[in-house]
Design a protein around this motif. Structure first.
Motif, PDB file in Angstrom:
ATOM      1  N   ALA A 214      34.180 -32.634  50.633  1.00 17.04           N
ATOM      2  CA  ALA A 214      32.800 -32.863  50.737  1.00 17.04           C
ATOM      3  C   ALA A 214      31.797 -32.257  51.730  1.00 17.04           C
ATOM      4  CB  ALA A 214      32.786 -34.522  50.724  1.00 17.04           C
ATOM      5  N   PRO A 215      32.430 -32.096  52.918  1.00 15.30           N
ATOM      6  CA  PRO A 215      31.268 -31.508  53.752  1.00 15.30           C
ATOM      7  C   PRO A 215      30.922 -30.157  53.579  1.00 15.30           C
ATOM      8  CG  PRO A 215      32.880 -32.720  55.139  1.00 15.30           C
ATOM      9  CD  PRO A 215      33.399 -32.618  53.512  1.00 15.30           C
ATOM     10  N   LEU A 216      31.931 -29.376  52.998  1.00 18.13           N
ATOM     11  CA  LEU A 216      31.529 -27.863  52.466  1.00 18.13           C
ATOM     12  C   LEU A 216      30.852 -28.014  51.267  1.00 18.13           C
ATOM     13  CD1 LEU A 216      32.354 -24.730  52.716  1.00 18.13           C
ATOM     14  CD2 LEU A 216      34.162 -25.467  51.261  1.00 18.13           C
ATOM     15  N   MET A 217      30.828 -28.732  50.347  1.00 11.33           N
ATOM     16  CA  MET A 217      30.052 -29.059  49.131  1.00 11.33           C
ATOM     17  C   MET A 217      28.560 -29.405  49.599  1.00 11.33           C
ATOM     18  SD  MET A 217      32.042 -27.563  46.832  1.00 11.33           S
ATOM     19  CE  MET A 217      30.850 -28.057  45.298  1.00 11.33           C
ATOM     20  N   ASP A 218      28.567 -30.141  50.711  1.00 18.34           N
ATOM     21  CA  ASP A 218      27.236 -30.582  51.026  1.00 18.34           C
ATOM     22  C   ASP A 218      26.396 -29.352  51.708  1.00 18.34           C
ATOM     23  OD1 ASP A 218      27.589 -33.070  50.188  1.00 18.34           O
ATOM     24  OD2 ASP A 218      28.304 -33.876  52.236  1.00 18.34           O
ATOM     25  N   THR A 223      22.163 -26.360  52.186  1.00 19.14           N
ATOM     26  CA  THR A 223      21.916 -25.128  53.137  1.00 19.14           C
ATOM     27  C   THR A 223      21.807 -23.878  52.392  1.00 19.14           C
ATOM     28  OG1 THR A 223      22.979 -26.139  54.949  1.00 19.14           O
ATOM     29  CG2 THR A 223      22.417 -23.893  55.199  1.00 19.14           C
ATOM     30  N   LEU A 224      22.829 -23.462  51.652  1.00 24.55           N
ATOM     31  CA  LEU A 224      22.975 -22.457  51.181  1.00 24.55           C
ATOM     32  C   LEU A 224      21.885 -22.278  49.727  1.00 24.55           C
ATOM     33  CD1 LEU A 224      26.684 -21.079  51.137  1.00 24.55           C
ATOM     34  CD2 LEU A 224      24.905 -20.750  52.460  1.00 24.55           C
ATOM     35  N   VAL A 225      21.812 -23.427  49.143  1.00 27.40           N
ATOM     36  CA  VAL A 225      20.954 -23.281  47.609  1.00 27.40           C
ATOM     37  C   VAL A 225      19.442 -23.601  48.421  1.00 27.40           C
ATOM     38  CG1 VAL A 225      20.229 -24.509  45.704  1.00 27.40           C
ATOM     39  CG2 VAL A 225      23.071 -23.966  46.299  1.00 27.40           C
ATOM     40  N   ALA A 226      19.544 -24.679  49.157  1.00 28.50           N
ATOM     41  CA  ALA A 226      18.155 -24.974  49.897  1.00 28.50           C
ATOM     42  C   ALA A 226      17.436 -23.788  50.283  1.00 28.50           C
ATOM     43  CB  ALA A 226      18.466 -26.338  50.731  1.00 28.50           C
ATOM     44  N   ARG A 227      18.241 -23.041  50.991  1.00 30.07           N
ATOM     45  CA  ARG A 227      17.370 -21.857  51.759  1.00 30.07           C
ATOM     46  C   ARG A 227      17.599 -20.659  50.782  1.00 30.07           C
ATOM     47  NH1 ARG A 227      18.623 -21.846  58.424  1.00 30.07           N
ATOM     48  NH2 ARG A 227      18.437 -24.016  58.577  1.00 30.07           N
ATOM     49  N   GLY A 228      18.090 -20.565  49.613  1.00 22.39           N
ATOM     50  CA  GLY A 228      17.876 -19.601  48.639  1.00 22.39           C
ATOM     51  C   GLY A 228      18.747 -18.477  48.971  1.00 22.39           C
TER      52      GLY A 228
END
Length: 258
Positions: A214-218, A223-228
């Motif tokens: 779960a922490p990795l998926m979060d 982070t990765l998706v949110a920051r593009g």
């Protein structure tokens, strides 16, 4: 009278096909000799003299490992790679989970491929044997590594990590990933990168144990998706489940969506 000294696993190094004890221990691995351009001490002197010829010979060793791997696994049939920590003890819930994953994969018609070591790898190979299935181990030269576990029927030991990774990707119809450390994460993200860049046909990557992942998926989402850094569609390359039954069912459904 046998006066031999009892030896522990820490008394031994493996280096490709070599076993080294006593004064022979501590030789650099084949991967280090290939990749490390900053050798020290006597090793630097040896490489300074021989570097113009040894790299060429290493290419032949790599070629030999590829040929050996392809030849050994060519008739394996449908298979799934199971990854996870070597540090999991046989009395842990994760070991039991991995063992069940191995058995259920065989029941679903797959051979089981692991790194051939202890922990999750041993448990998955053992589960495959529980179900009278094909149990494969792809070992790697590591310090203090003790060879393939006893539940491997078909095994290969590799000098080079990248050759071993080629075999996992080429002969697996999917990856099931249980809790693990840096090696497990390396194998996971290698697969995701190859799928994302379309270097390989998309296949299922299933993470088992939502509490662990779960922490990795979060982080991937927040982070990765949110920051593009990746697209939201890339998240769909992964699925997370909690049981062996769910893991194998998801893998089967992705491989055979009909």
């Amino acid at each position: 009278m046998d006066d031999a000294v009892d030896r522990t696993p820490d008394d031994c190094d493996t280096r490709g096909p070599q076993t080294r004890r006593g004064r022979h221990r501590g030789a650099p691995s084949f991967d280090r000799l290939l990749l490390d351009s900053r050798p020290v001490g006597p090793e630097r002197a040896r490489q300074g003299i021989h570097s113009t010829t040894t790299d060429a010979w290493r290419v032949l060793r790599m070629q030999g490992e590829l040929v050996e791997g392809f030849g050994t696994l060519a008739e394996l049939g449908p298979a799934v790679a199971v990854f996870g920590s070597a540090r999991v003890s046989p009395d842990s819930p994760t070991y039991a989970l991995a063992r069940e994953v191995g058995s259920r994969l065989v029941e679903a018609g797959y051979a089981v491929i692991t790194g051939g070591g202890p922990g999750v790898m041993e448990a998955s190979n053992r589960g495959a044997k529980d179900a009278d299935g094909e149990s494969v181990g792809l070992g790697i030269e590591l310090p203090h590594e003790q060879g393939l576990n006893q539940w491997v029927d078909l095994g290969i030991d590799f000098r080079y990590f990248f050759v071993r990774k080629v075999m996992f990707v080429k002969y697996s119809q999917g990856f099931i990933v249980l809790p693990g450390g840096l090696g497990t994460l390396d194998e996971l993200f290698e697969a995701l990168t190859l799928i994302q860049t379309r270097k390989i046909t998309r296949f299922p990557v299933v993470l088992v144990d939502s509490g662990f992942w779960a922490p990795l998926m979060d982080w991937i989402t927040d982070t990765l998706v949110a920051r593009g850094m990746i697209s939201s569609e890339d998240v769909e390359l992964l699925c997370v489940v909690d049981t062996a039954e769910e893991a194998v069912a998801r893998l089967v459904s992705i491989n055979d969506p009909s």
